[in-house]
Design an enzyme around this catalytic site. Structure first.
Site, PDB file in Angstrom:
ATOM      1  N   CYS A 102      -2.609  -2.881   8.585  1.00  0.00           N
ATOM      2  CA  CYS A 102      -2.344  -1.554   9.155  1.00  0.00           C
ATOM      3  C   CYS A 102      -1.965  -1.672  10.629  1.00  0.00           C
ATOM      4  CB  CYS A 102      -3.553  -0.650   8.999  1.00  0.00           C
ATOM      5  SG  CYS A 102      -4.327  -0.747   7.370  1.00  0.00           S
ATOM      6  N   CYS A 126       0.825  -1.213   0.000  1.00  0.00           N
ATOM      7  CA  CYS A 126       0.000   0.000   0.000  1.00  0.00           C
ATOM      8  C   CYS A 126       0.855   1.256   0.000  1.00  0.00           C
ATOM      9  CB  CYS A 126      -0.942   0.009   1.198  1.00  0.00           C
ATOM     10  SG  CYS A 126      -0.088   0.095   2.777  1.00  0.00           S
ATOM     11  N   ASP A 164       2.179   2.675   2.570  1.00  0.00           N
ATOM     12  CA  ASP A 164       2.055   3.453   3.796  1.00  0.00           C
ATOM     13  C   ASP A 164       3.290   3.271   4.673  1.00  0.00           C
ATOM     14  OD1 ASP A 164      -0.338   4.144   2.844  1.00  0.00           O
ATOM     15  OD2 ASP A 164      -1.540   3.012   4.274  1.00  0.00           O
ATOM     16  N   CYS A 208      -3.076   5.350   5.488  1.00  0.00           N
ATOM     17  CA  CYS A 208      -4.526   5.336   5.442  1.00  0.00           C
ATOM     18  C   CYS A 208      -5.116   5.682   6.810  1.00  0.00           C
ATOM     19  CB  CYS A 208      -4.989   3.951   5.024  1.00  0.00           C
ATOM     20  SG  CYS A 208      -4.721   2.718   6.294  1.00  0.00           S
TER      21      CYS A 208
HETATM   22 FE1  FES Z   1      -1.677   0.086   4.265  1.00  0.00          FE
HETATM   23 FE2  FES Z   1      -3.489   0.944   5.878  1.00  0.00          FE
HETATM   24  S1  FES Z   1      -3.735   0.501   3.778  1.00  0.00           S
HETATM   25  S2  FES Z   1      -1.398   0.727   6.277  1.00  0.00           S
END
Ligand code: FES
Length: 141
Positions: free
Chosen positions: A104, A35, A37, A60
């Site tokens: 996450c 993702c 992140d 996110c």
């Molecule tokens: Fe990757 Fe939340 S979508 S940390």
């Protein structure tokens, strides 16, 4: 739209402990290549306790809520206690996360763990609970 608990929404809208600690005793970074992140945790340690915890999260909503919750849970705990904050404990504390958001919570717990590890390495400390289980994942049910 995944359903988020009130707690997740609260920590997402009003995240606690956002920021950087300039003279941190330990810093831990974790990211998810899928993702994209990323989060960074900063810790201040006094008498084996997490005197202060701050984080910066580029991610996110769930990642922000998770970091906020992890920082709150970790503050004031001893290093050993803080190492018991696993992804599943965080997800539970948040009142659950949608399935596709479990990763996450892994980020948050792992970034804190890295910060503690950073501190322990600098100090030459051996901490119970720091070895192994690097990649515990939140449970899928
Ligand atoms: Fe990757 Fe939340 S979508 S940390």
């Amino acid at each position: 739209m995944p359903m988020y608990s009130d707690k997740v929404m609260d920590h997402f809208m009003n995240p606690r402990n956002v920021g950087e600690i300039k003279d941190a005793d330990g810093v831990g970074e974790e990211g998810n290549p899928v993702c994209g992140d990323m989060m960074t945790f900063y810790i201040k340690v006094k008498d084996n306790r997490l005197e202060d915890v701050k984080f910066q999260t580029f991610g996110c909503g769930a990642a922000i809520a998770v970091s906020s919750m992890v920082s709150e849970m970790a503050k004031g705990k001893t290093l050993e206690e803080a190492l018991k904050i696993t992804p599943s404990v965080v997800a539970e504390e948040l009142g659950g996360l949608p399935k596709n958001k479990y990763h996450c919570s892994n980020l948050g717990a792992q970034a804190l763990r890295r910060a503690i590890k950073d501190y322990a390495t600098k100090k030459g400390l051996k901490l119970e609970g720091l070895e192994g289980e690097e990649h515990e994942e939140a449970e899928e049910n």
